[in-house]
Design a protein around this motif. Structure first.
Motif, PDB file in Angstrom:
ATOM      1  N   ASP A 155      19.528   8.095 -45.287  1.00  0.00           N
ATOM      2  CA  ASP A 155      18.433   7.141 -45.931  1.00  0.00           C
ATOM      3  C   ASP A 155      18.255   5.935 -45.053  1.00  0.00           C
ATOM      4  OD1 ASP A 155      17.884   9.337 -47.547  1.00  0.00           O
ATOM      5  OD2 ASP A 155      17.960   8.078 -49.355  1.00  0.00           O
ATOM      6  N   GLU A 156      19.623   5.111 -44.895  1.00  0.00           N
ATOM      7  CA  GLU A 156      19.567   4.142 -43.860  1.00  0.00           C
ATOM      8  C   GLU A 156      19.318   4.172 -42.545  1.00  0.00           C
ATOM      9  OE1 GLU A 156      20.660   0.931 -44.749  1.00  0.00           O
ATOM     10  OE2 GLU A 156      21.533   1.109 -46.687  1.00  0.00           O
ATOM     11  N   ARG A 158      16.839   6.562 -41.788  1.00  0.00           N
ATOM     12  CA  ARG A 158      15.336   6.700 -41.711  1.00  0.00           C
ATOM     13  C   ARG A 158      14.752   5.525 -41.829  1.00  0.00           C
ATOM     14  NH1 ARG A 158      13.202   8.847 -45.608  1.00  0.00           N
ATOM     15  NH2 ARG A 158      14.680   9.028 -47.264  1.00  0.00           N
ATOM     16  N   ALA A 159      15.301   4.662 -42.645  1.00  0.00           N
ATOM     17  CA  ALA A 159      14.795   3.218 -42.889  1.00  0.00           C
ATOM     18  C   ALA A 159      14.355   2.403 -41.590  1.00  0.00           C
ATOM     19  CB  ALA A 159      15.452   2.352 -43.919  1.00  0.00           C
ATOM     20  N   ARG A 160      15.611   2.478 -40.712  1.00  0.00           N
ATOM     21  CA  ARG A 160      15.361   1.805 -39.632  1.00  0.00           C
ATOM     22  C   ARG A 160      13.892   2.068 -38.866  1.00  0.00           C
ATOM     23  NH1 ARG A 160      19.017  -1.576 -41.230  1.00  0.00           N
ATOM     24  NH2 ARG A 160      20.809  -0.859 -41.820  1.00  0.00           N
ATOM     25  N   SER A 161      13.687   3.247 -38.849  1.00  0.00           N
ATOM     26  CA  SER A 161      12.239   3.588 -38.012  1.00  0.00           C
ATOM     27  C   SER A 161      11.004   3.592 -39.007  1.00  0.00           C
ATOM     28  CB  SER A 161      12.438   5.169 -37.492  1.00  0.00           C
ATOM     29  OG  SER A 161      12.659   6.080 -38.563  1.00  0.00           O
ATOM     30  N   HIS A 162      11.198   3.736 -40.146  1.00  0.00           N
ATOM     31  CA  HIS A 162      10.212   3.687 -41.157  1.00  0.00           C
ATOM     32  C   HIS A 162       9.521   2.407 -41.395  1.00  0.00           C
ATOM     33  CE1 HIS A 162       7.782   5.102 -44.652  1.00  0.00           C
ATOM     34  NE2 HIS A 162       8.045   3.841 -45.098  1.00  0.00           N
ATOM     35  N   PHE A 163      10.271   1.248 -41.406  1.00  0.00           N
ATOM     36  CA  PHE A 163      10.097   0.014 -41.809  1.00  0.00           C
ATOM     37  C   PHE A 163       9.755  -1.067 -40.654  1.00  0.00           C
ATOM     38  CE2 PHE A 163      11.910   1.455 -45.574  1.00  0.00           C
ATOM     39  CZ  PHE A 163      11.135   0.951 -46.552  1.00  0.00           C
ATOM     40  N   ARG A 164       9.120  -1.822 -40.572  1.00  0.00           N
ATOM     41  CA  ARG A 164       8.821  -3.084 -39.562  1.00  0.00           C
ATOM     42  C   ARG A 164      10.233  -3.656 -39.201  1.00  0.00           C
ATOM     43  NH1 ARG A 164       7.011  -7.263 -40.926  1.00  0.00           N
ATOM     44  NH2 ARG A 164       6.641  -6.847 -43.435  1.00  0.00           N
ATOM     45  N   LYS A 165      10.584  -4.192 -37.872  1.00  0.00           N
ATOM     46  CA  LYS A 165      11.850  -4.516 -37.450  1.00  0.00           C
ATOM     47  C   LYS A 165      12.096  -5.908 -38.421  1.00  0.00           C
ATOM     48  CE  LYS A 165      14.106  -6.714 -33.731  1.00  0.00           C
ATOM     49  NZ  LYS A 165      14.132  -7.205 -32.382  1.00  0.00           N
ATOM     50  N   TRP A 168      13.306  -3.830 -43.492  1.00  0.00           N
ATOM     51  CA  TRP A 168      14.343  -3.382 -44.450  1.00  0.00           C
ATOM     52  C   TRP A 168      15.444  -4.229 -44.998  1.00  0.00           C
ATOM     53  CZ3 TRP A 168      15.302   0.581 -47.706  1.00  0.00           C
ATOM     54  CH2 TRP A 168      16.362   0.943 -47.882  1.00  0.00           C
ATOM     55  N   GLU A 169      15.889  -4.689 -44.046  1.00  0.00           N
ATOM     56  CA  GLU A 169      17.064  -5.924 -44.371  1.00  0.00           C
ATOM     57  C   GLU A 169      16.555  -6.821 -45.575  1.00  0.00           C
ATOM     58  OE1 GLU A 169      17.968  -3.756 -40.712  1.00  0.00           O
ATOM     59  OE2 GLU A 169      16.144  -4.886 -41.488  1.00  0.00           O
ATOM     60  N   LYS A 170      15.280  -7.286 -45.455  1.00  0.00           N
ATOM     61  CA  LYS A 170      14.857  -8.276 -46.475  1.00  0.00           C
ATOM     62  C   LYS A 170      14.304  -7.696 -47.808  1.00  0.00           C
ATOM     63  CE  LYS A 170      12.812 -11.350 -42.934  1.00  0.00           C
ATOM     64  NZ  LYS A 170      11.680 -11.710 -42.124  1.00  0.00           N
TER      65      LYS A 170
END
Length: 498
Positions: A155-156, A158-165, A168-170
């Protein structure tokens, strides 16, 4: 009970212009019913459902959670997803409208639905059974890719490509737990977010009026004093405080927290309860740009801090366009029992009623010290930036809970002139686009109940837990047993490390 045969010209009265009443009116009008009148004692056409302008009901609010996560209650999950298309369409229609074509309280730049995401964060280091059931049902429906389990390698990734740069971290760690060396466990729902409640109600009232629905509003003309019955006891209309009588073939009682006081016979199934809300007003944007940026919907999600009704019972939202951060407490759902005369029997009953500016007795808008202390505890731990600001306002939001947290949409036993449409239980607003669809089904096909008709039918529970209803006036949630917070309690005396 022989249910009424309705024609498209049948006079239909809806009592209550909140989410349940508006959605019912909208879908009935879309189904071709031409004689619909909605009554409410609040002047929503003037105040645009704005609490700042005096509106005081659960449906009138800055924001409400838009979530798809429902554990093993897959019918609610499906209904929430069904509504997404309409929420998006409403945003598009408002955006493309001319200012002069929109109702008071709305402008073309308004988004009534914001897909900022929803962080369901654990505070005990593990996913709850409800969370695991949600993930199982999302998988079953082919929607698992919309959910991101924090710490799960796949999931982590996938998140890198799903969310804006950087998004995800925020949004997956808005409280900086990783930097503090704390465990971060939870699920981020990328399909969720919040709806701007007051603006959404204003919009749907506008749509109803375009379809020919009439609204009678105000404390004299719009407030129901009594129901009119025929010789058999069937409801055939209402009498307002002004003394005017209106006749109906079908009356839909959708009065939210006022439902049991208007119709005491429903009290064994529904109870009015209060959730507590605190507001933090950020300094002007020019003075605190970092706070405005951090708490913006682009960078900050809707969150449940251990669950709305579990653990701390705390949840919150990104800032509003005016810089208000709203944090709610539902760890305890308070009741307020008062004498209510049952017009059907003439007896006086003790029933929980809302304490708002629209209740006859004076009320104090303060929330309980228990709620303030719980909110302050989480703020100090998770959002220390807000401690220097302190709580700047508060509100009690009077919901209507059912005995099992499910809605109640069904004809009253032995009265085919009245249909109860209530029991939102603190999670009904998201269904504004779709609830009325099921109301129409229940009205038009009473003998062919679908999954929702069966789920929301009139029901009783003689023994065991009943979502708090079993406690009654003697229980610990009674308003009169609470210690109320003062404005001094709103402030943070201890400095928090930033």
């Amino acid at each position: 009970m022989a249910l009424p045969s309705l024609t498209k010209e049948t006079p239909i009265i809806i009592v209550g212009a909140g989410v349940f009443g508006l959605s019912s009116a909208l879908h009935l009008s879309q189904a071709g019913y031409k004689n619909i009148t909605v009554f409410d004692k609040q002047p929503y056409a003037d105040n645009a459902y704005s609490t700042a302008e005096g509106a005081d009901a659960a449906s009138a609010d800055f924001n409400k959670v838009m979530r798809m996560s429902y554990g093993d209650e897959i019918e609610y999950q499906r209904l929430a997803f069904d509504g997404l298309k309409t929420w998006n369409a409403w945003n598009d229609e408002i955006r493309s409208s001319k200012p002069e074509d929109l109702p008071h309280g709305l402008k073309p730049s308004d988004l009534i639905w914001n897909n900022c995401g929803f962080l369901r964060m654990s505070i005990d280091g593990q996913l709850s059974p409800i969370e695991r059931a949600t993930l199982a049902n999302m998988t079953r429906e082919g929607l698992r890719q919309t959910q991101f389990m924090i710490g799960d390698p796949e999931d982590e990734k996938r998140a890198r490509s799903h969310f804006r740069k950087g998004e995800w971290e925020k949004k997956s760690d808005p409280f900086g737990r990783k930097k503090q060396g704390k465990k971060l466990v939870g699920v981020f729902d990328s399909t969720a977010g919040f709806v701007e409640a007051s603006k959404a109600c204003t919009w749907v009232m506008h749509l109803c009026r375009r379809n020919g629905v009439r609204f009678v509003l105000g404390e004299r003309d719009g407030q129901v004093a009594s129901f009119i019955k025929d010789a058999s006891g069937k409801t055939i209309g209402i009498r307002t405080v002004s003394g005017t009588e209106y006749r109906s073939k079908l009356l839909i009682l959708a009065a939210g927290g006022w439902t049991p006081s208007l119709f005491p016979a429903v009290a064994p199934l529904l109870e009015t309860t209060a959730g507590s809300v605190a507001f933090f007003q950020l300094p002007p944007k020019g003075q605190a740009p970092d706070l405005w940026d951090k708490f913006s919907p682009e960078n900050f999600p809707v969150f449940a801090y251990g669950g709305w009704s579990k653990g701390h019972g705390i949840g919150g939202f990104p800032r509003t366009e005016n810089g208000i951060v709203k944090i709610g407490y539902r760890g305890t759902k308070y009741t307020n029992y008062e004498d209510v005369r049952d017009p059907a029997t003439g007896e006086t009953k003790r029933i929980s009623v809302p304490r708002t500016r629209y209740w006859p007795q004076p009320y104090d808008p303060a929330i309980t010290k228990q709620a303030v202390d719980a909110i302050k505890e989480v703020v100090k731990e998770a959002m220390p930036e807000l401690t220097a600001i302190g709580i700047s306002g508060c509100r009690n939001c009077w919901y209507i809970d059912s005995l099992d947290n499910g809605f109640l949409i069904d004809y009253v036993p032995n009265d085919d002139g009245m249909l109860i449409c209530s029991g939102g239980s603190g999670h009904g607003f998201k269904f504004l686009p779709m609830l009325g669809r099921e109301v129409v089904n229940i009205i038009e096909k009473p003998a062919e109940k679908n999954a929702y008709g069966k789920l929301w039918q009139w029901r009783t529970k003689e023994e065991g837990l009943k979502n708090g209803l079993e406690q009654g006036e003697e229980g610990p949630r009674n308003w009169k047993k609470q210690v109320m917070a003062t404005k001094e309690d709103w402030q943070f005396r201890e400095s928090s490390r930033l």
